[in-house]
Design a protein around this motif. Structure first.
Motif, PDB file in Angstrom:
ATOM      1  N   PRO A 129     -10.278   1.132  -4.821  1.00 61.59           N
ATOM      2  CA  PRO A 129     -10.362  -0.269  -4.373  1.00 61.59           C
ATOM      3  C   PRO A 129     -11.749  -0.635  -3.844  1.00 61.59           C
ATOM      4  N   HIS A 130     -12.581   0.378  -3.580  1.00 57.92           N
ATOM      5  CA  HIS A 130     -13.903   0.131  -3.018  1.00 57.92           C
ATOM      6  C   HIS A 130     -14.997   0.058  -4.091  1.00 57.92           C
TER       7      HIS A 130
ATOM      8  N   GLU B 115     -16.607  -2.433  -6.216  1.00 57.68           N
ATOM      9  CA  GLU B 115     -16.624  -3.893  -6.154  1.00 57.68           C
ATOM     10  C   GLU B 115     -16.997  -4.549  -7.470  1.00 57.68           C
TER      11      GLU B 115
ATOM     12  N   TYR C 299      -2.785  -3.059  -7.516  1.00 59.69           N
ATOM     13  CA  TYR C 299      -2.887  -3.340  -6.086  1.00 59.69           C
ATOM     14  C   TYR C 299      -2.388  -2.163  -5.259  1.00 59.69           C
TER      15      TYR C 299
ATOM     16  N   SER D 272      -1.965  -1.269  -0.706  1.00 56.68           N
ATOM     17  CA  SER D 272      -1.901  -1.910   0.603  1.00 56.68           C
ATOM     18  C   SER D 272      -2.453  -0.950   1.648  1.00 56.68           C
ATOM     19  N   TYR D 273      -3.293  -1.465   2.544  1.00 56.91           N
ATOM     20  CA  TYR D 273      -3.827  -0.703   3.669  1.00 56.91           C
ATOM     21  C   TYR D 273      -3.157  -1.201   4.946  1.00 56.91           C
TER      22      TYR D 273
ATOM     23  N   ASP E 124      -3.371   4.259   3.349  1.00 53.10           N
ATOM     24  CA  ASP E 124      -3.355   3.641   2.032  1.00 53.10           C
ATOM     25  C   ASP E 124      -1.992   3.953   1.421  1.00 53.10           C
TER      26      ASP E 124
ATOM     27  N   ASP F  76      -2.425  -4.963   4.429  1.00 52.36           N
ATOM     28  CA  ASP F  76      -3.280  -5.897   3.703  1.00 52.36           C
ATOM     29  C   ASP F  76      -3.372  -5.480   2.241  1.00 52.36           C
TER      30      ASP F  76
ATOM     31  N   ARG G 204      -4.958  -4.881  -1.350  1.00 48.91           N
ATOM     32  CA  ARG G 204      -6.274  -4.548  -1.902  1.00 48.91           C
ATOM     33  C   ARG G 204      -6.159  -4.428  -3.429  1.00 48.91           C
TER      34      ARG G 204
END
Length: 315
Positions: free
Chosen positions: A110-111, A113, A138, A140-141, A282, A301, A303
């Motif tokens: 997810p990092h 970009e 997707y 979720s964190y 995560d 959240d 991601r």
């Protein structure tokens, strides 16, 4: 690239580095793995890793949660020049994949970009075997700060209504212990996948045991088992690195599941993880309806990440 120490140093410093990129985790993969450096002079600026799989010249078989590119901390600083460097490095890695591998299936962190190097590759070509497909997925964190002194009122308030109700139903009945009972996990996981029409093989469960045992032995994994009275009813396994924890496996145990069991097991696990000093978890994918809504109900959240594929060119 056989230098585990140097590779793991890159994984620790890279924003894209995770448990799944560590030498320890990669060496648990039953079908092997590939990893490569990108150097500028003597400077290690990036790496590429993926599970090799059984298919010849196939980069990635989707056995790894995250794979693909890692950028060093220095290259990850967001400046215009570094953005261009990351773009160029990714192009170099794509060229290597194009040269040496007939198919690609890697799930980026997810990092990561900027995925334009993949979407722009062979941009004007009409050959479908040259092009990459980027499928959004997707995870979720969830921050663990509200679990440092137990399941706090703030943590409960942040959860969805159904998750709050299940916690209230189960918190007085369920107790959770950290223990290594992989027999419970393999039995519950096999029964769960069978019920979903996706039976697992004996080889798969053996590989699961090898992987989790390696993580627990190295002090970067734990299994949690929730009991209703003296009866084990649910289990979940987490791994972690210096950045966060990762939800790896979970399953109900036995033939009389109740709805609160999974909620209680996860919330108690969050307490344990917070006590270890971990700051977030995560959930490792929220891409199917049932698993997605269950995990998002804890209040994390969303991601986005990308599954990058290139079809296998015929012989």
């Amino acid at each position: 690239m056989e230098d585990d120490g140097a590779w793991d140093a890159l994984v620790r410093e890279s924003p894209q580095g995770s448990l799944f990129a560590t030498s320890l985790f990669l060496r648990t993969l039953p079908d092997g793995f590939e990893r490569r450096w990108v150097l500028k002079g003597e400077e290690q600026v990036a790496g590429l890793y993926f599970d090799a799989g059984a298919a010849p010249r196939a980069a990635g078989q989707r056995a790894l949660i995250y794979s693909g590119v890692l950028f060093s901390a220095a290259v990850s600083i967001n400046t215009p020049s570094n953005r261009s460097r990351r773009f160029h490095i990714t192009e170099v890695l794509i060229a290597w994949l194009e040269r040496d591998y007939r198919s690609v299936a890697i799930r980026l962190s997810p990092h990561v970009e900027d995925v334009r190097p993949f979407s722009w590759h062979a941009y004007h070509s009409r050959d479908p075997f040259e092009k990459y497909t980027l499928t959004p997925e997707y995870t979720s964190y969830l921050g663990l700060g509200e679990f440092s002194s137990g399941v706090s009122a703030a943590a409960v308030t942040r959860m969805g209504q159904s998750r709050r109700n299940l916690w209230r139903q189960g918190q007085a009945r369920g107790r959770t212990e950290e223990m290594s009972r992989l027999d419970l996990l393999t039995r519950g996981y096999s029964e769960l996948m069978e019920a979903q029409g996706k039976p697992v093989t004996a080889a798969t469960t053996r590989a699961l045991v090898v992987q989790i045992s390696a993580l627990i032995s190295a002090g970067v994994g734990a299994q949690y088992v929730t009991y209703d009275g003296n009866r084990p009813v649910y289990t979940t396994v987490f791994g972690w690195d210096s950045k966060r924890a990762y939800s790896l496996y979970s399953a109900p145990i036995g033939d009389k599941p109740t709805a609160w069991q999974g909620t209680v097991c996860y919330l108690h696990a969050f307490e344990h993880l917070a006590a270890r000093g971990l700051c977030e978890v995560d959930f490792e994918g929220v891409n199917s309806p049932q698993r997605g809504w269950f995990k998002l109900g804890f209040g994390g959240d969303l991601r986005q990440l990308f599954l990058v594929t290139r079809p296998r060119r015929p012989e």
